[in-house]
Design an enzyme around this catalytic site. Structure first.
Site, PDB file in Angstrom:
ATOM      1  N   HIS A 192       0.836  -1.207   0.000  1.00 54.51           N
ATOM      2  CA  HIS A 192       0.000   0.000   0.000  1.00 54.51           C
ATOM      3  C   HIS A 192       0.874   1.261   0.000  1.00 54.51           C
ATOM      4  CE1 HIS A 192      -2.994  -2.962   1.387  1.00 54.51           C
ATOM      5  NE2 HIS A 192      -3.905  -2.122   0.997  1.00 54.51           N
ATOM      6  N   GLY A 241      -5.865  -4.135  10.983  1.00 58.63           N
ATOM      7  CA  GLY A 241      -6.127  -4.409   9.570  1.00 58.63           C
ATOM      8  C   GLY A 241      -7.611  -4.566   9.323  1.00 58.63           C
ATOM      9  N   LEU A 262      -8.738  10.269   0.544  1.00 58.79           N
ATOM     10  CA  LEU A 262      -9.159   9.133  -0.280  1.00 58.79           C
ATOM     11  C   LEU A 262      -9.294   7.852   0.539  1.00 58.79           C
ATOM     12  CD1 LEU A 262      -6.838   9.813  -3.352  1.00 58.79           C
ATOM     13  CD2 LEU A 262      -9.299  10.264  -3.205  1.00 58.79           C
ATOM     14  N   LYS A 264      -2.683  11.530  -0.186  1.00 58.20           N
ATOM     15  CA  LYS A 264      -2.365  10.125  -0.444  1.00 58.20           C
ATOM     16  C   LYS A 264      -1.366  10.069  -1.608  1.00 58.20           C
ATOM     17  CE  LYS A 264      -4.961   5.790  -0.389  1.00 58.20           C
ATOM     18  NZ  LYS A 264      -6.202   5.198   0.115  1.00 58.20           N
ATOM     19  N   GLU A 294     -20.305  -2.212  23.142  1.00 57.26           N
ATOM     20  CA  GLU A 294     -19.629  -3.504  23.331  1.00 57.26           C
ATOM     21  C   GLU A 294     -18.378  -3.672  22.472  1.00 57.26           C
ATOM     22  OE1 GLU A 294     -22.924  -3.137  22.985  1.00 57.26           O
ATOM     23  OE2 GLU A 294     -23.638  -3.704  24.974  1.00 57.26           O
ATOM     24  N   PHE A 315     -24.658 -10.250  23.619  1.00 62.55           N
ATOM     25  CA  PHE A 315     -24.141  -8.973  23.114  1.00 62.55           C
ATOM     26  C   PHE A 315     -22.672  -9.035  22.716  1.00 62.55           C
ATOM     27  CE2 PHE A 315     -27.583  -7.366  26.163  1.00 62.55           C
ATOM     28  CZ  PHE A 315     -28.575  -7.589  25.210  1.00 62.55           C
ATOM     29  N   HIS A 367     -26.648 -14.805  31.038  1.00 61.49           N
ATOM     30  CA  HIS A 367     -27.975 -14.935  30.411  1.00 61.49           C
ATOM     31  C   HIS A 367     -27.948 -15.844  29.195  1.00 61.49           C
ATOM     32  CE1 HIS A 367     -28.411 -11.649  33.146  1.00 61.49           C
ATOM     33  NE2 HIS A 367     -29.717 -11.554  32.922  1.00 61.49           N
ATOM     34  N   ARG A 418     -28.680 -17.236  34.077  1.00 60.58           N
ATOM     35  CA  ARG A 418     -29.431 -16.289  34.894  1.00 60.58           C
ATOM     36  C   ARG A 418     -30.130 -16.950  36.089  1.00 60.58           C
ATOM     37  NH1 ARG A 418     -34.778 -12.846  33.181  1.00 60.58           N
ATOM     38  NH2 ARG A 418     -34.515 -11.177  34.685  1.00 60.58           N
TER      39      ARG A 418
HETATM   40  C1  LIG Z   1     -13.480  -3.222   8.547  1.00 61.18           C
HETATM   41  C2  LIG Z   1     -12.794  -3.103   7.204  1.00 61.18           C
HETATM   42  N1  LIG Z   1     -13.496  -2.767   6.104  1.00 61.18           N
HETATM   43  C3  LIG Z   1     -12.894  -2.681   4.910  1.00 61.18           C
HETATM   44  C4  LIG Z   1     -11.561  -2.958   4.766  1.00 61.18           C
HETATM   45  C5  LIG Z   1     -10.883  -2.919   3.392  1.00 61.18           C
HETATM   46  N2  LIG Z   1     -10.033  -1.695   3.278  1.00 61.18           N
HETATM   47  C6  LIG Z   1      -8.721  -1.728   3.539  1.00 61.18           C
HETATM   48  S1  LIG Z   1      -7.993  -0.206   3.415  1.00 61.18           S
HETATM   49  C7  LIG Z   1      -9.464   0.512   3.002  1.00 61.18           C
HETATM   50  C8  LIG Z   1      -9.528   2.005   2.766  1.00 61.18           C
HETATM   51  C9  LIG Z   1      -9.017   2.739   3.962  1.00 61.18           C
HETATM   52  O1  LIG Z   1      -9.083   4.105   3.768  1.00 61.18           O
HETATM   53  P1  LIG Z   1      -8.416   5.071   4.830  1.00 61.18           P
HETATM   54  O2  LIG Z   1      -8.808   4.715   6.201  1.00 61.18           O
HETATM   55  O3  LIG Z   1      -8.712   6.447   4.383  1.00 61.18           O
HETATM   56  O4  LIG Z   1      -6.857   4.733   4.713  1.00 61.18           O
HETATM   57  P2  LIG Z   1      -5.815   5.207   3.612  1.00 61.18           P
HETATM   58  O5  LIG Z   1      -5.324   3.959   2.955  1.00 61.18           O
HETATM   59  O6  LIG Z   1      -6.494   6.142   2.668  1.00 61.18           O
HETATM   60  O7  LIG Z   1      -4.747   5.876   4.364  1.00 61.18           O
HETATM   61  C10 LIG Z   1     -10.492  -0.432   2.950  1.00 61.18           C
HETATM   62  C11 LIG Z   1     -11.896  -0.133   2.574  1.00 61.18           C
HETATM   63  C12 LIG Z   1     -10.852  -3.313   5.932  1.00 61.18           C
HETATM   64  N3  LIG Z   1      -9.558  -3.615   5.903  1.00 61.18           N
HETATM   65  N4  LIG Z   1     -11.480  -3.358   7.132  1.00 61.18           N
END
Ligand SMILES: Cc1ncc(C[n+]2csc(CCOP(=O)(O)OP(=O)(O)O)c2C)c(N)n1
Ligand SMILES: *[C@@H]1O[C@H](CO)[C@@H](O)[C@H](O)[C@H]1NC(C)=O
Ligand SMILES: *[C@@H]1O[C@H](CO)[C@@H](O)[C@H](O)[C@H]1NC(C)=O
Ligand SMILES: *[C@@H]1O[C@H](CO)[C@@H](O)[C@H](O)[C@H]1NC(C)=O
Length: 482
Positions: A18, A104, A168, A228, A352, A378, A402, A460
């Site tokens: 990335h 992640g 972005l 970005k 939670e 929950f 519960h 419970r």
């Molecule tokens: C809960 C969750 N939903 C979706 C993803 C897939 N995903 C990974 S990075 C990303 C975009 C993240 O954008 P941002 O927080 O703005 O980070 P950037 O890379 O732009 O710094 C997505 C949708 C994930 N890893 N976790």
């Protein structure tokens, strides 16, 4: 400063993983790791060192590059990023000795960081600070706002949250793009010292981190306006570059970045304070009930109540045992721990996902032995946090009350029906389903000493005691009715 790290992280990131998500935080990471944070490279999980949680875990490569640059491992090892036999995976996990928790699955890091900061302020009462870096896209997660509320409610002024507002997300711009004022107002309303900064200006960042460290009574949020793919020609601030290697653009980009490196020497502004080694030693081994179970055969006791009794007993035996709950403490009986000390109980209110994340943070570096409770039903809404807890090698104990249809008239919304199945899917988890008060007390004692996720399921209604007080239990297997 910023320049050094640029160098190391780029040559590999431009090829894999990335890169654009790393580029927006290059200056932030440089200032944090080589100016602001205090930590021992010789002992990356030292109890007194500052904590850092990279909530946007997909930017792992820059975190690895920072630790390599700090001297923890050879820079050349970064070449192993994402290789099948390397722990330098695409997202960080504690298989690496400098990582506290896996991230992640977005939106979870801040709850964990808040748990660490709570422990630092109220249990360890130590000088270390906690930093958490989030993406702006990830900040749409509700759990982020649960964590923000928790952090300001408990006045966690040892916590600094950094939002990387690079405009972005993965597939399109974030909902708020670069509307910094909306972020500032929201964080201000949530009780933060909210600072909008140019996230690529090293001096401005240095000043903001300094202000955070001297701000008392509230946590600080550094809202960094960034781009970005910063300084990647024809990539910066463009869509369609999330999670993509630069391919044939890589060489030219590296050359361009090299041309930007100006080594002006170390920053003189707000010089880094030395690490203060004031976190107390902890001993969380061999935790025992302070007195054995004390029931008569046939006596009617709810296992949720004997959970509270046992929790109190192990809390008397070991000062690091704590309880966390989400406003159900007088149903789960976790409130009984307050008899030992009100300080040992952390109210997390009805949130939670944050409740579970805070407990995972509290367990890090063996600082506490958390027991987190709510209705078993929950916990299902925090399944992702629990799953990530296992990846984080957490030792959190979950007590769900519960369970089953026996709760009766309250109806199915309150019944724990999926809980056993859910916890059985968690790698390395131990599930306890005690049938009476005696076995329940021993289950709590055993879970306090069992590594990995533990789940204790309680009922419970009052049920008959079937085991004599002195019955010995062990993990694995079951006992027949005597
Ligand atoms: C809960 C969750 N939903 C979706 C993803 C897939 N995903 C990974 S990075 C990303 C975009 C993240 O954008 P941002 O927080 O703005 O980070 P950037 O890379 O732009 O710094 C997505 C949708 C994930 N890893 N976790
Ligand atoms: C930790 O505490 C347990 C239980 O009291 C004790 O058995 C053990 O020796 C202690 N360990 C250390 C290193 O002090
Ligand atoms: C254990 O059980 C016996 C018999 O039910 C009971 O009389 C006694 O008080 C209990 N407590 C202890 C600590 O033995
Ligand atoms: C929990 O405590 C509150 C406040 O004292 C009380 O109103 C409520 O009935 C209690 N609930 C249970 C289940 O005991």
């Amino acid at each position: 400063m910023a320049k050094i790290i640029f160098y190391n992280f780029n040559y590999l990131l431009l090829v894999l993983s990335h890169p654009t998500s790393c580029a927006s935080i290059a200056e932030l990471m440089s200032v944090l790791f080589f100016h602001t944070m205090r930590y021992k490279v010789s002992a990356p999980k030292d109890a007194s060192s500052d904590r850092f949680v990279l909530s946007k875990g997909h930017a792992a490569p820059i975190l690895y590059a920072a630790w390599a640059e700090a001297g923890l491992f050879p820079v050349a090892d970064l070449q192993n990023l994402r290789k099948i036999d390397s722990d330098l995976e695409g997202h960080p996990t504690p298989r690496l000795n400098f990582i506290d928790v896996g991230t992640g699955s977005l939106g979870q890091g801040l709850s964990v960081a808040a748990g660490m900061a709570y422990v630092g302020k109220y249990f360890d009462k130590a000088s270390y600070r906690t930093y958490c870096l989030l993406g702006d896209g990830e900040s749409a997660e509700g759990s982020v706002w649960e964590a923000l509320h928790f952090a300001s409610y408990y006045k966690l002024d040892n916590l600094c949250v950094i939002f990387d507002v690079n405009r972005l997300g993965q597939s399109e711009p974030t909902s708020l793009q670069h509307d910094m004022e909306v972020y500032r107002k929201r964080l201000d309303a949530f009780g933060f010292n909210a600072l909008v900064v140019d996230g690529h200006d090293v001096e401005e960042l240095t000043k903001a981190f300094h202000e955070a460290s001297v701000t008392k009574g509230k946590p600080t949020a550094i809202i960094a306006k960034t781009f970005k793919g910063r300084n990647f020609p024809k990539v910066e601030d463009e869509e369609n570059w999330h999670g993509k290697p630069l391919g044939d653009k890589a060489d030219a980009t590296i050359e361009h970045l090299k041309s930007l490196i100006k080594n002006a020497g170390p920053l003189q502004l707000h010089p880094q304070k030395p690490l203060v080694e004031d976190a107390p030693a902890t001993n969380i081994s061999n935790i025992q009930l302070s007195s054995p179970p004390n029931y008569k055969l046939g006596q009617k006791v709810a296992t949720r109540e004997s959970y509270g009794v046992a929790l109190t007993k192990i809390a008397e035996n070991n000062k690091h045992v704590i309880a966390l709950d989400g406003d159900t403490k007088n149903s789960t009986y976790s409130e009984k721990i307050k008899k030992v000390s009100t300080d040992r109980y952390v109210e997390c209110f009805i949130a939670e996902q944050n409740l579970v994340g805070v407990a995972i943070g509290a367990a890090c570096r063996g600082r506490t032995v958390p027991f987190v409770s709510t209705f078993a039903a929950f916990f299902t809404r925090a399944f992702d946090q629990i799953r990530m807890g296992a990846i984080s090698q957490t030792n959190v104990n979950f007590a769900g009350s519960h369970c089953g249809v026996s709760i009766g008239e309250d109806g199915p919304s309150q019944m724990g029906l999926e809980d056993i199945a859910m916890f059985r899917t968690i790698p390395g988890a131990t599930v306890f389903y005690p049938s009476d008060a005696v076995s329940c007390e021993r289950a709590i004692e055993l879970s306090a000493n069992t590594k990995g996720v533990c789940f204790i399921r309680t009922s419970r209604p009052a049920t008959a005691v079937i085991y004599p007080n002195e019955t010995v239990f062990q993990v694995i297997g079951s006992k027949f009715y005597p």
